[in-house]
Design a protein around this motif. Structure first.
Motif, mmCIF file in Angstrom:
data_model
loop_
_atom_site.group_PDB
_atom_site.id
_atom_site.type_symbol
_atom_site.label_atom_id
_atom_site.label_comp_id
_atom_site.label_asym_id
_atom_site.label_seq_id
_atom_site.Cartn_x
_atom_site.Cartn_y
_atom_site.Cartn_z
ATOM 1 N N GLY A 162 0.748 -1.249 0.000
ATOM 2 C CA GLY A 162 0.000 0.000 0.000
ATOM 3 C C GLY A 162 0.778 1.299 0.000
ATOM 4 O O GLY A 162 0.214 2.341 -0.255
ATOM 5 N N GLY A 163 2.069 1.291 0.276
ATOM 6 C CA GLY A 163 2.810 2.548 0.322
ATOM 7 C C GLY A 163 3.442 2.909 -1.003
ATOM 8 O O GLY A 163 3.103 2.350 -2.046
ATOM 9 N N SER A 164 4.356 3.873 -1.002
ATOM 10 C CA SER A 164 5.063 4.214 -2.230
ATOM 11 C C SER A 164 6.253 3.267 -2.391
ATOM 12 O O SER A 164 6.802 2.763 -1.413
ATOM 13 C CB SER A 164 5.516 5.670 -2.210
ATOM 14 N N VAL A 224 8.344 1.280 -15.491
ATOM 15 C CA VAL A 224 7.612 0.156 -14.887
ATOM 16 C C VAL A 224 6.478 0.694 -14.026
ATOM 17 O O VAL A 224 6.674 1.591 -13.205
ATOM 18 C CB VAL A 224 8.558 -0.728 -14.034
ATOM 19 N N GLU A 225 5.308 0.108 -14.254
ATOM 20 C CA GLU A 225 4.121 0.555 -13.544
ATOM 21 C C GLU A 225 4.265 0.317 -12.035
ATOM 22 O O GLU A 225 4.719 -0.744 -11.618
ATOM 23 C CB GLU A 225 2.909 -0.221 -14.054
ATOM 24 N N GLY A 226 3.902 1.278 -11.235
ATOM 25 C CA GLY A 226 3.876 1.090 -9.782
ATOM 26 C C GLY A 226 5.027 1.730 -9.045
ATOM 27 O O GLY A 226 4.982 1.879 -7.834
ATOM 28 N N TYR A 256 13.423 2.966 4.591
ATOM 29 C CA TYR A 256 12.350 2.097 4.103
ATOM 30 C C TYR A 256 11.804 1.187 5.207
ATOM 31 O O TYR A 256 12.543 0.756 6.090
ATOM 32 C CB TYR A 256 12.855 1.243 2.929
ATOM 33 N N SER A 257 10.509 0.887 5.115
ATOM 34 C CA SER A 257 9.885 -0.030 6.068
ATOM 35 C C SER A 257 9.974 -1.472 5.565
ATOM 36 O O SER A 257 9.951 -2.412 6.354
ATOM 37 C CB SER A 257 8.421 0.338 6.289
ATOM 38 N N GLY A 309 4.403 2.218 -19.085
ATOM 39 C CA GLY A 309 3.246 2.986 -18.633
ATOM 40 C C GLY A 309 3.479 3.779 -17.365
ATOM 41 O O GLY A 309 2.730 4.690 -17.053
ATOM 42 N N GLY A 310 4.538 3.464 -16.637
ATOM 43 C CA GLY A 310 4.834 4.212 -15.412
ATOM 44 C C GLY A 310 5.663 5.454 -15.717
ATOM 45 O O GLY A 310 6.144 5.645 -16.832
ATOM 46 N N SER A 311 5.811 6.327 -14.755
ATOM 47 C CA SER A 311 6.627 7.527 -14.957
ATOM 48 C C SER A 311 7.268 7.926 -13.631
ATOM 49 O O SER A 311 6.938 8.954 -13.045
ATOM 50 C CB SER A 311 5.769 8.664 -15.516
ATOM 51 N N ALA A 312 8.188 7.078 -13.169
ATOM 52 C CA ALA A 312 8.880 7.351 -11.910
ATOM 53 C C ALA A 312 10.000 8.364 -12.144
ATOM 54 O O ALA A 312 10.484 8.518 -13.267
ATOM 55 C CB ALA A 312 9.451 6.051 -11.349
#
Lengths: 252, 299
Positions: B14-16, B36-38, B71-72, B146-149
């Protein structure tokens, strides 16, 4: 050049041929079944013994196990295969986590001045595949996991390891951590005279407290369940039957 | 592939999500990975010392960047790379890793198979960060486009590796990769020799566009390369179709393939355990049935 002072950790696990059954309370599997040495650990012992047989200057081979009193049988087996002595950290109550075992092994390595540790790549009960790598990290030693070939020349270890898609070869100087893959060797059976001799080899009993460690668990078992059962879909008469059934199932 | 599955698993938390790449030309790889998506951000460290993924320098590199990023959770595929590296990272962070998860039940709760898949363990971790490796076949791979990090340079502690990478020998193949193939055909001891394995299995694989796998017995007998082994100690596969011939179905083998969508088996022993899990079973001599099947599939 000093000789090899080898440590081989071994684990007592449910025999690989036994189908484990989950207990009613869903806290683990039924353990009132045949137990044996973890198959990957047999490979570790065998490799250590072969190093000596290949005329490597092996000073001694120390077998180690942490676990219930019955783990002593596994250490005797290791000694019957050729280990010189054993250390048994007796712990009846909890199944130690890989991190705890790695910390324990670090102390043993330091106390016993080891320069080569050969471990199995994973134990076939928890399937974690962690202890060797963790130990290497804690000691800051080089690691070669999933070894299918080990060559030692003086201080230099050349190890071929199994990776996805093939093999790779690494080289490092001792001290070093190696974990064994199935292709490394074919473990020997302990002969009766060697089993008798192993009974006289030194086996030291210790506790976690002797090493300043406790059984603190980082992971809590919420539950253990049976995997979803698969139903066999029955048999077909011939190849045509197979093809039409596969089409029916959307696999073709 | 296993990295994409790890991203899917991470999304369930659920997080980033940040990606991490290191090696020669990592900046360019990061730009690719940013699609990469996500992913929200891709951290890169451009240094050829990390090309071979040696854990002796890669683990301190990761630890440094994990601490910096606060990071968690840290996730990687349970591939040869992830298996080799992540426990070393976990030990340096003083956390107990959770290996080969097949499901994420919550922020601290994960499901993984134990005893060669004969039992399913749900565990809750009290560690921080949580270090987890992910079974590739248990999670859908997300889209590589499709992603745009954004991309950002990471810190490089430049730890020297005491281990020297010498060489590699990889099995070359035009076939789909075993771990991620839609279809797998697999041969066992019943094929009797390497010659028969090579004569019967590749045409069947070609007819189906499938990857080739093998049982441990076939690998140990030298019929097939080690890297093709399916099972507890080899690869885990979960294709749409797993078609096997001459494999009895020992529990160690079943551990690596029983999550396949459809299992088909050809074996001359009607009592072979493989028939207890096969959706389609054919009792017969594989030396007759496999060529016949291959021929009929080619039509």
């Amino acid at each position: 050049m000093s000789g090899l002072r080898i440590l081989v950790p071994v684990k007592r696990v449910i025999d690989y041929a036994v189908k484990p059954r989950v207990n009613k309370a869903q806290t683990g599997v039924e353990t009132n079944v045949k137990h044996s040495m973890n198959p990957f650990d047999e490979l570790s012992i065998e490799e250590a013994v072969r190093l000596r047989e290949r005329k490597q200057p092996v000073e001694d081979i120390l077998a180690f196990s942490a676990g219930p009193a019955k783990a002593q049988d596994i250490l005797r087996t290791a000694m019957a295969m050729g280990a010189d002595r054993g250390i048994h950290v007796v712990e009846e109550k909890v199944e130690l986590e890989p991190l705890t075992v790695a910390k324990l092994l670090k102390k043993v390595v330091e106390d016993e001045k080891r320069n080569l540790v050969i471990l199995g790549k994973q134990s076939i009960d928890d399937d974690a595949n962690q202890t060797g790598q963790m130990l290497a990290g804690l000691l800051n030693w080089p690691q070669a996991t999933q070894a299918s070939k080990v060559e030692i020349d003086g201080e230099t270890c050349t190890v071929t390891r199994e990776v996805d898609g093939g093999v790779e070869t690494l080289k490092a100087k001792l001290p070093m951590i190696i974990t064994t893959d199935l292709r490394l060797n074919e473990p020997r059976y302990a002969s009766l005279p060697n089993i008798m001799k192993a009974k006289k080899k030194p086996l030291e009993k210790k506790t976690l407290a002797d090493y300043g460690l406790d059984t603190n668990q980082r992971l809590k078992t919420v539950k253990v369940t049976e995997p979803p059962a698969r139903q066999g879909g029955g048999k077909v008469e011939d190849v045509d039957g197979m093809i039409s059934k596969l089409k029916e199932l959307g696999a073709l | 592939m296993s990295s994409l599955a790890a991203i899917t698993a991470a999304q369930k938390l659920g997080g980033s999500i940040h990606g991490f790449v290191a090696g020669s030309g990592a900046k360019e790889v990061a730009a690719e990975a940013a699609k990469v998506e996500g992913l929200e951000k891709v951290i890169f460290v451009d240094n050829g010392a990390y090309d071979k993924g040696l854990p002796e320098n890669f683990a301190p590199l990761l630890v440094e960047n994990i601490k910096k990023g606060g990071y968690s959770h840290v996730l990687a595929g349970h591939s040869a790379f992830g298996k080799n590296l992540m426990p070393r990272v976990a030990a340096l962070l003083d956390v107990q890793q959770i290996s080969d998860i097949t499901s994420v039940e919550g922020e601290d709760t994960f499901v993984r198979p134990i005893y060669a898949g004969n039992a399913i363990l749900t565990v809750q971790s009290s560690d921080s960060p949580k270090v987890v490796t992910v079974r590739g076949t248990a999670f859908q791979s997300g889209a590589a486009e499709g992603g745009s990090a954004s991309t950002e340079e990471g810190t490089d502690p430049k730890v020297e590796s005491p281990t020297e990478w010498v060489s590699e020998s990889l099995t070359k193949s035009d076939r789909p990769e075993l771990g991620s193939a839609e279809r797998v055909v697999s041969g066992g001891r019943g094929l009797k020799s390497k010659e028969e394995f090579d004569r019967l299995m590749p045409p069947l694989a070609d007819a189906l566009g499938a990857a080739i796998g093998a049982s441990r017995a076939a690998v140990d007998s030298g019929f097939a390369d080690n890297s093709l082994q399916v099972g507890q100690t080899g690869k885990n596969v979960a294709p749409q179709l797993y078609l096997c011939a001459g494999i009895s179905g020992a529990i160690q083998h079943l551990a690596g393939m029983k999550d396949s969508k459809v299992i088909a088996a050809i074996n001359k022993d009607a009592e072979a355990p493989i028939f207890q899990v096969a959706d389609v079973g054919l009792v017969g001599d594989l030396f007759d049935k496999v060529p016949e099947l291959t021929e009929k599939l080619q039509k």
